[in-house]
Scaffold this motif. Sequence first.
Motif, mmCIF file in Angstrom:
data_model
loop_
_atom_site.group_PDB
_atom_site.id
_atom_site.type_symbol
_atom_site.label_atom_id
_atom_site.label_comp_id
_atom_site.label_asym_id
_atom_site.label_seq_id
_atom_site.Cartn_x
_atom_site.Cartn_y
_atom_site.Cartn_z
ATOM 1 N N GLU A 143 0.859 -1.278 -0.231
ATOM 2 C CA GLU A 143 -0.082 -0.134 -0.020
ATOM 3 C C GLU A 143 0.599 1.129 0.146
ATOM 4 N N GLY A 144 2.076 0.876 0.322
ATOM 5 C CA GLY A 144 2.859 2.369 -0.031
ATOM 6 C C GLY A 144 4.274 2.006 1.071
ATOM 7 N N THR A 145 5.031 3.040 1.039
ATOM 8 C CA THR A 145 6.556 2.898 1.880
ATOM 9 C C THR A 145 6.271 4.009 2.353
ATOM 10 N N LEU A 204 4.932 0.486 14.994
ATOM 11 C CA LEU A 204 4.192 -0.851 14.777
ATOM 12 C C LEU A 204 4.096 -1.339 13.919
ATOM 13 N N ILE A 205 4.674 -2.565 13.115
ATOM 14 C CA ILE A 205 4.650 -3.145 12.383
ATOM 15 C C ILE A 205 3.263 -4.593 12.429
ATOM 16 N N PRO A 206 2.501 -4.066 11.811
ATOM 17 C CA PRO A 206 1.423 -4.976 12.231
ATOM 18 C C PRO A 206 1.786 -6.974 11.577
ATOM 19 N N ILE A 210 -6.897 -5.329 6.366
ATOM 20 C CA ILE A 210 -5.573 -5.099 6.043
ATOM 21 C C ILE A 210 -4.847 -4.158 6.566
ATOM 22 N N PRO A 211 -4.230 -4.651 7.758
ATOM 23 C CA PRO A 211 -4.160 -3.490 8.788
ATOM 24 C C PRO A 211 -1.996 -3.037 8.469
ATOM 25 N N ARG A 212 -2.658 -1.984 8.947
ATOM 26 C CA ARG A 212 -1.761 -0.681 8.190
ATOM 27 C C ARG A 212 -0.535 -0.692 9.544
#
Length: 272
Positions: free
Chosen positions: A47-49, A59-61, A106-108
Motif C-alpha cells: 500500500e505504500g512506502t 508498530l508493524i502488524p 489489511i492492518p497498516r
Amino acid sequence: MDYVAKYITEDIKLSCYEDKFFRSEITFDQHMLVWFISGETKIVQAEGTYRFQKGDIFLIPRNQLATIINYPKDGLPHKTVVMHLTKGWLQNYYAKLDSKVNPEKIPRIRHYNNHPLLESCMASLIPYFDMQDLPENIANLKITEAVTILRSIDKSIDNMLANFEDPGKIDLAEYMEHNFMFNMPIEKFGYLTGRSLTTFKRDFKKTFNETPQKWLTQKRLELAHYQFVEKKMKPIDVCYEVGFENLSHFSFAFKKHFGYTPTELLGAPHTR
C-alpha cells in the motif's frame, strides 16, 4: 556486515547495523514495536512506502509482507530497540480483558512519533541490555507497560493486537497483483492466501495460466521498467524495491526480457 544484537529476552532486543546498508524481505510473524535511536529505515509494502528515523516509534502488524531497507545516517549506525508482541503473550493479556474487536482487513503500520509515554517506556529498556542479572519478570512488565500505553493513546489498537486469526483463504489474483514485488518463498505466499503449497500452485496455474516463478519475474521486471521510465529511479533502488536479490542478477534478467539494460534505458534520449 557488522551487526550487533543484545537481548533482554528473545522478545526485546537492541539491534545495531554498522554497515552502509542492509535489506531483507520478510513477513512479520508477530507484531513489532520499534523505537529508532539512530539511522533510517525504508519499509516498502503493497500500500505504500514508509520512512522512519531518529525518534520515531512505530508498530508493524504481523502477517504483512514488507521489504526492509536499513541505512546509517549522519555518521551514526542504524540502531533500534525492538519489542515483539507475540500472539501467545497477547492472548494471555487479552484473556483478562473484555475487548470488542473489529479486525482490520489489511492492518497498516501505525506511527507514534514523539509520544512521551511510549518513548519513555522504550528508552527505559536501554540499561537492561548491559545487565547480567535481570530483575525477575522485567520483560513481561515492560511489554505490559508498552501495550497499556498503546491502548491508552490508540483507541482502535485492539482491532490489531486482539485479532488472533490466521490468514483465511482470500482472492488469489487480487493478493498477488498487490504483493508480487516481495521475494517470498512460494510456501509463504500460500500461507498468507490461506492455502497449502499444493493448492496454491494449482489455483495459481488456474488463475494466471503460468507458474508462480515465471509470473512473478515478469511482473517484477515490468514494474522495474515503469519505475525507470516514469520515476527515473536509480537501478540499485529499483532492483531492491521490485524483489531482486542483487543488482547483477536484476540487470541480466532485465536485459534478457527487454533487450536492453537499465542503464541503456535510462540513458536513451527518448522513452522506449
